[in-house]
Design a protein around this motif. Structure first.
Motif, PDB file in Angstrom:
ATOM      1  N   GLU A  16     -14.063  -9.472   8.469  1.00  0.00           N
ATOM      2  CA  GLU A  16     -13.699  -8.945   9.787  1.00  0.00           C
ATOM      3  C   GLU A  16     -14.694  -7.845  10.205  1.00  0.00           C
ATOM      4  O   GLU A  16     -15.135  -7.810  11.341  1.00  0.00           O
ATOM      5  CB  GLU A  16     -12.282  -8.370   9.659  1.00  0.00           C
ATOM      6  CG  GLU A  16     -11.690  -7.827  10.916  1.00  0.00           C
ATOM      7  CD  GLU A  16     -10.274  -7.308  10.661  1.00  0.00           C
ATOM      8  OE1 GLU A  16      -9.953  -6.882   9.520  1.00  0.00           O
ATOM      9  OE2 GLU A  16      -9.485  -7.327  11.609  1.00  0.00           O
ATOM     10  N   PHE A  26       0.883  -1.165   0.000  1.00  0.00           N
ATOM     11  CA  PHE A  26       0.000   0.000   0.000  1.00  0.00           C
ATOM     12  C   PHE A  26       0.918   1.211   0.000  1.00  0.00           C
ATOM     13  O   PHE A  26       1.553   1.506   1.018  1.00  0.00           O
ATOM     14  CB  PHE A  26      -0.900   0.019   1.242  1.00  0.00           C
ATOM     15  CG  PHE A  26      -1.946  -1.073   1.253  1.00  0.00           C
ATOM     16  CD1 PHE A  26      -3.030  -1.032   0.386  1.00  0.00           C
ATOM     17  CD2 PHE A  26      -1.844  -2.136   2.149  1.00  0.00           C
ATOM     18  CE1 PHE A  26      -4.001  -2.029   0.407  1.00  0.00           C
ATOM     19  CE2 PHE A  26      -2.815  -3.135   2.178  1.00  0.00           C
ATOM     20  CZ  PHE A  26      -3.896  -3.081   1.301  1.00  0.00           C
ATOM     21  N   ALA A  35       2.358  -4.584   3.150  1.00  0.00           N
ATOM     22  CA  ALA A  35       1.438  -5.171   4.129  1.00  0.00           C
ATOM     23  C   ALA A  35       1.632  -6.687   4.202  1.00  0.00           C
ATOM     24  O   ALA A  35       1.494  -7.293   5.261  1.00  0.00           O
ATOM     25  CB  ALA A  35      -0.002  -4.842   3.755  1.00  0.00           C
ATOM     26  N   GLU A  95     -11.358 -13.415  11.984  1.00  0.00           N
ATOM     27  CA  GLU A  95     -11.709 -13.191  13.401  1.00  0.00           C
ATOM     28  C   GLU A  95     -13.026 -13.895  13.758  1.00  0.00           C
ATOM     29  O   GLU A  95     -13.978 -13.255  14.215  1.00  0.00           O
ATOM     30  CB  GLU A  95     -11.826 -11.689  13.703  1.00  0.00           C
ATOM     31  CG  GLU A  95     -10.671 -10.835  13.232  1.00  0.00           C
ATOM     32  CD  GLU A  95      -9.477 -10.855  14.184  1.00  0.00           C
ATOM     33  OE1 GLU A  95      -9.532 -11.589  15.206  1.00  0.00           O
ATOM     34  OE2 GLU A  95      -8.497 -10.161  13.887  1.00  0.00           O
ATOM     35  N   PRO A 140       0.283 -10.722  14.920  1.00  0.00           N
ATOM     36  CA  PRO A 140      -0.078  -9.492  15.612  1.00  0.00           C
ATOM     37  C   PRO A 140      -0.967  -8.583  14.763  1.00  0.00           C
ATOM     38  O   PRO A 140      -1.057  -8.773  13.548  1.00  0.00           O
ATOM     39  CB  PRO A 140       1.271  -8.814  15.893  1.00  0.00           C
ATOM     40  CG  PRO A 140       2.319  -9.637  15.260  1.00  0.00           C
ATOM     41  CD  PRO A 140       1.708 -10.862  14.681  1.00  0.00           C
ATOM     42  N   ASN A 141      -1.595  -7.606  15.399  1.00  0.00           N
ATOM     43  CA  ASN A 141      -2.418  -6.633  14.675  1.00  0.00           C
ATOM     44  C   ASN A 141      -1.565  -5.955  13.610  1.00  0.00           C
ATOM     45  O   ASN A 141      -0.437  -5.545  13.870  1.00  0.00           O
ATOM     46  CB  ASN A 141      -2.980  -5.564  15.629  1.00  0.00           C
ATOM     47  CG  ASN A 141      -3.912  -6.149  16.674  1.00  0.00           C
ATOM     48  OD1 ASN A 141      -3.879  -5.774  17.828  1.00  0.00           O
ATOM     49  ND2 ASN A 141      -4.752  -7.093  16.272  1.00  0.00           N
ATOM     50  N   GLY A 142      -2.114  -5.872  12.406  1.00  0.00           N
ATOM     51  CA  GLY A 142      -1.404  -5.216  11.312  1.00  0.00           C
ATOM     52  C   GLY A 142      -0.416  -6.130  10.601  1.00  0.00           C
ATOM     53  O   GLY A 142       0.333  -5.689   9.720  1.00  0.00           O
ATOM     54  N   ALA A 143      -0.403  -7.422  10.953  1.00  0.00           N
ATOM     55  CA  ALA A 143       0.572  -8.351  10.349  1.00  0.00           C
ATOM     56  C   ALA A 143       0.274  -8.651   8.884  1.00  0.00           C
ATOM     57  O   ALA A 143       1.143  -9.115   8.150  1.00  0.00           O
ATOM     58  CB  ALA A 143       0.607  -9.656  11.146  1.00  0.00           C
ATOM     59  N   GLY A 144      -0.992  -8.439   8.478  1.00  0.00           N
ATOM     60  CA  GLY A 144      -1.337  -8.693   7.078  1.00  0.00           C
ATOM     61  C   GLY A 144      -2.285  -9.862   6.879  1.00  0.00           C
ATOM     62  O   GLY A 144      -2.475 -10.325   5.752  1.00  0.00           O
ATOM     63  N   LYS A 145      -2.922 -10.316   7.941  1.00  0.00           N
ATOM     64  CA  LYS A 145      -3.831 -11.476   7.834  1.00  0.00           C
ATOM     65  C   LYS A 145      -5.044 -11.144   6.952  1.00  0.00           C
ATOM     66  O   LYS A 145      -5.358 -11.885   6.018  1.00  0.00           O
ATOM     67  CB  LYS A 145      -4.302 -11.911   9.237  1.00  0.00           C
ATOM     68  CG  LYS A 145      -3.165 -12.235  10.186  1.00  0.00           C
ATOM     69  CD  LYS A 145      -3.666 -12.613  11.565  1.00  0.00           C
ATOM     70  CE  LYS A 145      -4.382 -11.497  12.295  1.00  0.00           C
ATOM     71  NZ  LYS A 145      -3.519 -10.368  12.693  1.00  0.00           N
ATOM     72  N   THR A 146      -5.727 -10.044   7.285  1.00  0.00           N
ATOM     73  CA  THR A 146      -6.920  -9.678   6.504  1.00  0.00           C
ATOM     74  C   THR A 146      -6.551  -9.383   5.056  1.00  0.00           C
ATOM     75  O   THR A 146      -7.259  -9.804   4.123  1.00  0.00           O
ATOM     76  CB  THR A 146      -7.620  -8.462   7.157  1.00  0.00           C
ATOM     77  OG1 THR A 146      -8.080  -8.852   8.443  1.00  0.00           O
ATOM     78  CG2 THR A 146      -8.796  -7.967   6.323  1.00  0.00           C
ATOM     79  N   THR A 147      -5.452  -8.688   4.852  1.00  0.00           N
ATOM     80  CA  THR A 147      -5.024  -8.381   3.478  1.00  0.00           C
ATOM     81  C   THR A 147      -4.755  -9.675   2.710  1.00  0.00           C
ATOM     82  O   THR A 147      -5.103  -9.784   1.526  1.00  0.00           O
ATOM     83  CB  THR A 147      -3.755  -7.493   3.506  1.00  0.00           C
ATOM     84  OG1 THR A 147      -4.044  -6.330   4.278  1.00  0.00           O
ATOM     85  CG2 THR A 147      -3.323  -7.089   2.110  1.00  0.00           C
ATOM     86  N   GLN A 182       4.345   1.094   1.832  1.00  0.00           N
ATOM     87  CA  GLN A 182       4.328   0.105   2.914  1.00  0.00           C
ATOM     88  C   GLN A 182       3.980  -1.291   2.391  1.00  0.00           C
ATOM     89  O   GLN A 182       2.993  -1.458   1.659  1.00  0.00           O
ATOM     90  CB  GLN A 182       3.287   0.531   3.962  1.00  0.00           C
ATOM     91  CG  GLN A 182       3.340  -0.315   5.217  1.00  0.00           C
ATOM     92  CD  GLN A 182       1.987  -0.364   5.931  1.00  0.00           C
ATOM     93  OE1 GLN A 182       0.983   0.179   5.474  1.00  0.00           O
ATOM     94  NE2 GLN A 182       1.981  -1.053   7.052  1.00  0.00           N
TER      95      GLN A 182
HETATM   96  N1  LIG Z   1      -6.643  -0.384   2.192  1.00  0.00           N
HETATM   97  C1  LIG Z   1      -5.503  -0.140   2.827  1.00  0.00           C
HETATM   98  N2  LIG Z   1      -4.769   0.962   2.557  1.00  0.00           N
HETATM   99  C2  LIG Z   1      -3.600   1.196   3.187  1.00  0.00           C
HETATM  100  N3  LIG Z   1      -3.073   0.386   4.117  1.00  0.00           N
HETATM  101  C3  LIG Z   1      -3.761  -0.715   4.429  1.00  0.00           C
HETATM  102  C4  LIG Z   1      -5.003  -1.043   3.812  1.00  0.00           C
HETATM  103  N4  LIG Z   1      -5.452  -2.223   4.331  1.00  0.00           N
HETATM  104  C5  LIG Z   1      -4.527  -2.603   5.222  1.00  0.00           C
HETATM  105  N5  LIG Z   1      -3.506  -1.702   5.288  1.00  0.00           N
HETATM  106  C6  LIG Z   1      -2.313  -1.830   6.119  1.00  0.00           C
HETATM  107  O1  LIG Z   1      -1.750  -3.115   5.880  1.00  0.00           O
HETATM  108  C7  LIG Z   1      -1.249  -3.674   7.103  1.00  0.00           C
HETATM  109  C8  LIG Z   1      -1.881  -5.040   7.318  1.00  0.00           C
HETATM  110  O2  LIG Z   1      -3.276  -4.839   7.639  1.00  0.00           O
HETATM  111  P1  LIG Z   1      -4.279  -6.055   7.874  1.00  0.00           P
HETATM  112  O3  LIG Z   1      -5.631  -5.471   8.057  1.00  0.00           O
HETATM  113  O4  LIG Z   1      -4.087  -7.037   6.778  1.00  0.00           O
HETATM  114  O5  LIG Z   1      -3.717  -6.680   9.222  1.00  0.00           O
HETATM  115  P2  LIG Z   1      -4.292  -7.843  10.157  1.00  0.00           P
HETATM  116  O6  LIG Z   1      -3.189  -8.836  10.363  1.00  0.00           O
HETATM  117  O7  LIG Z   1      -5.576  -8.340   9.617  1.00  0.00           O
HETATM  118  O8  LIG Z   1      -4.543  -7.053  11.522  1.00  0.00           O
HETATM  119  P3  LIG Z   1      -5.649  -7.251  12.701  1.00  0.00           P
HETATM  120  O9  LIG Z   1      -5.150  -8.365  13.597  1.00  0.00           O
HETATM  121  O10 LIG Z   1      -5.656  -5.934  13.419  1.00  0.00           O
HETATM  122  O11 LIG Z   1      -6.968  -7.552  12.056  1.00  0.00           O
HETATM  123  C9  LIG Z   1      -1.529  -2.655   8.203  1.00  0.00           C
HETATM  124  O12 LIG Z   1      -0.354  -1.912   8.405  1.00  0.00           O
HETATM  125  C10 LIG Z   1      -2.619  -1.784   7.622  1.00  0.00           C
HETATM  126  O13 LIG Z   1      -2.520  -0.473   8.099  1.00  0.00           O
END
Ligand SMILES: Nc1ncnc2c1ncn2[C@@H]1O[C@H](COP(=O)(O)OP(=O)(O)OP(=O)(O)O)[C@@H](O)[C@H]1O
Ligand SMILES: [Mg+2]
Length: 174
Positions: free
Chosen positions: A83, A15, A20, A160, A39-46, A18
């Motif tokens: 999520e 992104f 992700a 989640e 951890p939060n922000g690790a990239g699971k949802t992405t 950065q």
């Molecule tokens: N649409 C987007 N635009 C910019 N950055 C994004 C976008 N979606 C996610 N990110 C960034 O990508 C990284 C991974 O986010 P993601 O939501 O995949 O994490 P996660 O592992 O699911 O976290 P959580 O445990 O909090 O759900 C984070 O730093 C987030 O800020």
């Protein structure tokens, strides 16, 4: 050897500047229950969104049920609990599951059967005529889980899945 449920090769998502997801290589077999922790922000949802064709990978490849990412026939065989679900809160529990069944192209007979089966399974049958705006967080999570299972999916993605759920619910409480 059966076709893997999920297979990815070096999936990456940036992104802006950065990264992700920094090169995800993964294989999950059919019948496997695979937990994705980090951890939060690790990239699971992405990562899940890339697998579902909702986010375009910056690079890398992947396949679901043997089909390339984004393949519509494969996606029709998949269930997904997001999520952050944007529920149509003006619909009743019945109407919500019916809408999703229709979007999945289910015929009305199997749709109504499956709706009732799942409302029982998630312990919400008595709330079937209540609008979702009256539901608690855990009740919304349960109707979201039911939605993810409407089409008897071959593969389910639950982002989640335990969020908001009490320690004991549905048949587990009987
Ligand atoms: N649409 C987007 N635009 C910019 N950055 C994004 C976008 N979606 C996610 N990110 C960034 O990508 C990284 C991974 O986010 P993601 O939501 O995949 O994490 P996660 O592992 O699911 O976290 P959580 O445990 O909090 O759900 C984070 O730093 C987030 O800020
Ligand atoms: Mg997430």
């Amino acid at each position: 050897m059966s076709i893997p449920a999920i297979k990815t090769e070096n999936l990456r998502k940036e992104f802006g500047t950065q990264a992700a997801v920094k090169g995800l290589t993964l294989q999950v077999e059919q019948g496997e229950v695979f937990g994705f922790l980090g951890p939060n922000g690790a990239g699971k949802t992405t990562s899940i969104k890339m697998l579902l064709g909702l986010v375009a990978p910056t690079s890398g490849t992947g396949a679901l049920l043997g089909a390339p990412l984004g393949d519509r026939a494969a996606l029709a065989r998949i269930g997904f609990l997001p999520e952050h679900f944007r529920f149509q809160e003006w619909l009743t529990a019945n109407e919500f599951l019916e809408l999703h069944g229709e979007l999945l192209g289910m015929d009305s007979r199997s749709l109504y059967l499956r709706r009732d089966e799942l409302l029982e399974r998630v312990g919400l049958i008595e709330f079937r005529h209540k609008q979702l705006r009256t539901f608690s967080k855990g009740m919304l999570q349960r109707i979201g889980l039911a939605q993810a299972l409407m089409n008897h999916p071959a593969l389910v993605f639950l982002d989640e899945p335990t969020s908001g759920l009490g320690p004991c619910w549905a048949q587990a409480c009987a």
